[in-house]
Design an enzyme around this catalytic site. Structure first.
Site, PDB file in Angstrom:
ATOM      1  N   CYS A  54       0.827  -1.212   0.000  1.00  0.00           N
ATOM      2  CA  CYS A  54       0.000   0.000   0.000  1.00  0.00           C
ATOM      3  C   CYS A  54       0.859   1.259   0.000  1.00  0.00           C
ATOM      4  CB  CYS A  54      -0.889   0.059   1.235  1.00  0.00           C
ATOM      5  SG  CYS A  54      -1.964  -1.335   1.398  1.00  0.00           S
ATOM      6  N   CYS A 126      -3.444   8.667   3.808  1.00  0.00           N
ATOM      7  CA  CYS A 126      -2.607   7.478   3.678  1.00  0.00           C
ATOM      8  C   CYS A 126      -1.437   7.442   4.637  1.00  0.00           C
ATOM      9  CB  CYS A 126      -2.123   7.343   2.243  1.00  0.00           C
ATOM     10  SG  CYS A 126      -1.163   8.755   1.698  1.00  0.00           S
TER      11      CYS A 126
END
Lengths: 147, 406
Positions: A54, A126
């Site tokens: 990710c 994020c």
């Protein structure tokens, strides 16, 4: 400084500028666990979130004494703001002789971002994963405490 | 330890993004800013003079491309040239078909045009490269359909430096056209990364349309061109004047055009010696990285001494277990400038589509850095980078929870 904050959080989040505070924590991170030092983590509880696929992975280890965060270590795979946000979180947890568990559970990504003097808008979602890692670590401590 | 660089050295290793303007180019452009500023459309003396300069520059570039002067359309840059080629063909030849072939590793200047055309009902085939970024001519041939009007494939990739077999692909397309007795599909290549590196003979390349710009070949920004073979008709995308054979309206950017011609001339003149120098320097850099840093991977084609399968100035490396933006920022603090395929530096937060298309896992892409060397890069620059890079990688690995086994 106010101007600087405004610049790095412009309306559409298109700026990449990091605040001085982010730069400070990125270039001189605090409380991190160094892979080479073989630190004894047996009294610590771990919280791990994200994955390198990710783009960000964070691990936080906390030691709790008298319902307070007595110590905190962390590691981060990620960009400048990911590293800085974990570092600043560790600083928040440890100041004034350690935060209580209840206070620690209330920390939000916004608290971390504010403490950093802001982040580019699209970085927040994020890269600020530290609060989740912390909550997992506390959960693990609570599980252990029940036994 | 990782504060501001003490000696203020700056090492620019992002020439694939843009280049400084060569002194000779600045000199060539200078008279056309304040002195000979006329509009080439003017009938009076300074207008006629500007028109003469425009024609000379066009002729100079056409000669290098082995083309005719009226094949050269000046634009505002590589992006506009790609747009003009793709929308120009698509809109003019829509009656013949709505199928276009391209690759998964094109620059966004091409890919975003394709996305737009898809939304308008075109069908786009995106060819997959192999693990080093190469597109197979055979696969291109197999993808052609009776309704294919355009094929757009870059001459070299900007991220991993793969030089595509454009001449071979061009030959396959020619064969298809001949055996099917058709003028379709047209063949476009984006040569922005190669204009200063490879021979740009459009006859040998068998292309119908070719894009390049000034800002990657030590020329000015804001100027580019589209080569268009005679007989290939396109629709303009900018309206408002008769300039550039009615295909690109707007007063000609004479200083830019003069600068582009000069930059191309210089780059082509020196390219063979410069390519050899860059290959040696780049290979030395990779050797140093491999010797001094563990767990590194080369992205893109093998580093041969042969300059024709990979751009001589390109080095794309993954440093396992750490993230590219963090690396980039530490290098920046030392005055070292490069780029990364990590999602963290893209507006979309998507990791490099090029490395993904080559089959690289996301964690490998996030840890990638692209170094692109150039005219001013010296061995001392590489040695300066190597003074700091191993320590920076080490520092970030010390605080990384990831430990890829190899």
């Amino acid at each position: 400084m106010e101007n600087n904050v405004a610049k790095i959080q412009d309306k559409d989040g298109n700026s990449w500028l990091y605040s001085e505070k982010v730069r400070e924590h990125f270039f001189h991170p605090k409380n991190m666990l160094l892979n080479s030092e073989n630190f004894d983590l047996s009294d610590y509880f771990e919280g791990r979130v994200g994955s390198p696929a990710c783009g960000d992975e964070m691990v936080i280890w906390i030691k709790i004494e008298n319902n307070k965060i007595a110590d905190c270590k962390w590691q981060t795979f990620g960009c400048g703001s990911a590293i800085a946000s974990t570092s600043v979180l560790s600083e928040m947890l440890l100041e004034n002789n350690g935060m209580t568990v209840e206070e620690a559970l209330k920390i939000t990504p916004q608290d971390i971002t504010e403490r950093l003097g802001g982040l580019p808008a699209r970085k927040i979602h994020c890269s600020v994963l530290g609060d989740q890692a912390l909550q997992l670590a506390i959960k693990n401590w609570k599980k252990q405490a029940l036994i | 330890m990782f504060g501001k660089s003490k000696d203020n050295l700056e090492v620019y290793l992002d020439h694939a993004a843009t280049t400084y303007v060569a002194d000779e180019v600045i000199k060539a452009m200078e008279p056309f800013l304040a002195d000979s500023f006329g509009n080439p459309g003017g009938l009076y003396k300074i207008g006629r003079e500007a028109n003469g300069v425009l024609n000379d520059a066009r002729k100079k570039i056409a000669d290098i491309l082995h083309a005719m002067s009226d094949n050269i359309i000046f634009t505002s840059g590589g992006t506009e040239s790609d747009n003009l080629a793709i929308f120009g063909v698509a809109r003019k030849h829509i009656k013949h078909g709505k199928h276009i072939i391209t690759t998964k590793i094109e620059h966004h200047a091409v890919l975003h045009c394709m996305k737009k055309l898809e939304s308008e009902g075109f069908e786009i085939t995106y060819l997959e490269p192999d693990s080093q970024g190469f597109i197979s001519p055979k696969k291109v041939r197999e993808a052609i359909r009776p309704d294919t009007i355009l094929i757009s494939i870059m001459m070299a990739n900007n991220e991993i430096g793969t030089v595509e077999p454009i001449a071979d692909i061009g030959r396959e397309i020619l064969k298809y056209r001949k055996s099917n007795n058709t003028e379709y599909p047209f063949f476009h290549t984006d040569a922005c990364q190669t204009a200063g590196v490879l021979e740009l003979d459009v006859e040998k390349l068998h292309v119908d349309l070719l894009t390049f710009n000034g800002s990657k070949i030590y020329g000015p920004k804001g100027i580019g061109l589209l080569y268009k073979r005679r007989g290939v008709n396109i629709e303009p995308i900018i309206y408002g004047g008769h300039q550039e054979f009615g295909l690109r309206a707007g007063t000609e950017n004479i200083p830019g055009i003069v600068g582009l011609a000069k930059a191309l001339e210089l780059a082509q003149e020196k390219r063979q010696d410069e390519n050899m120098r860059l290959v040696d320097l780049r290979n030395y850099f990779w050797q140093e990285i491999q010797t001094k840093i563990k767990k590194v991977e080369l992205n893109g084609p093998d580093l041969l001494s042969n300059e024709y399968t990979r751009l001589p100035n390109n080095l794309n490396v993954t440093f396992l277990d750490i993230e590219g933006e963090a690396l980039l920022l530490y290098l920046d603090a030392k005055g070292i400038y490069c780029s990364t395929g990590s999602a963290c530096t893209s507006l979309s937060l998507d990791p490099s589509h090029v490395l993904a298309a080559c089959g690289k896992p996301h964690e490998t892409i996030h840890g990638s850095l692209r170094f692109s060397l150039g005219k001013r890069t010296t061995k001392a620059d590489i040695d300066y980078v190597m003074e700091y890079l191993p320590g920076i990688v080490e520092k970030l690995r010390e605080i990384s929870p990831v430990n890829t086994r190899r």
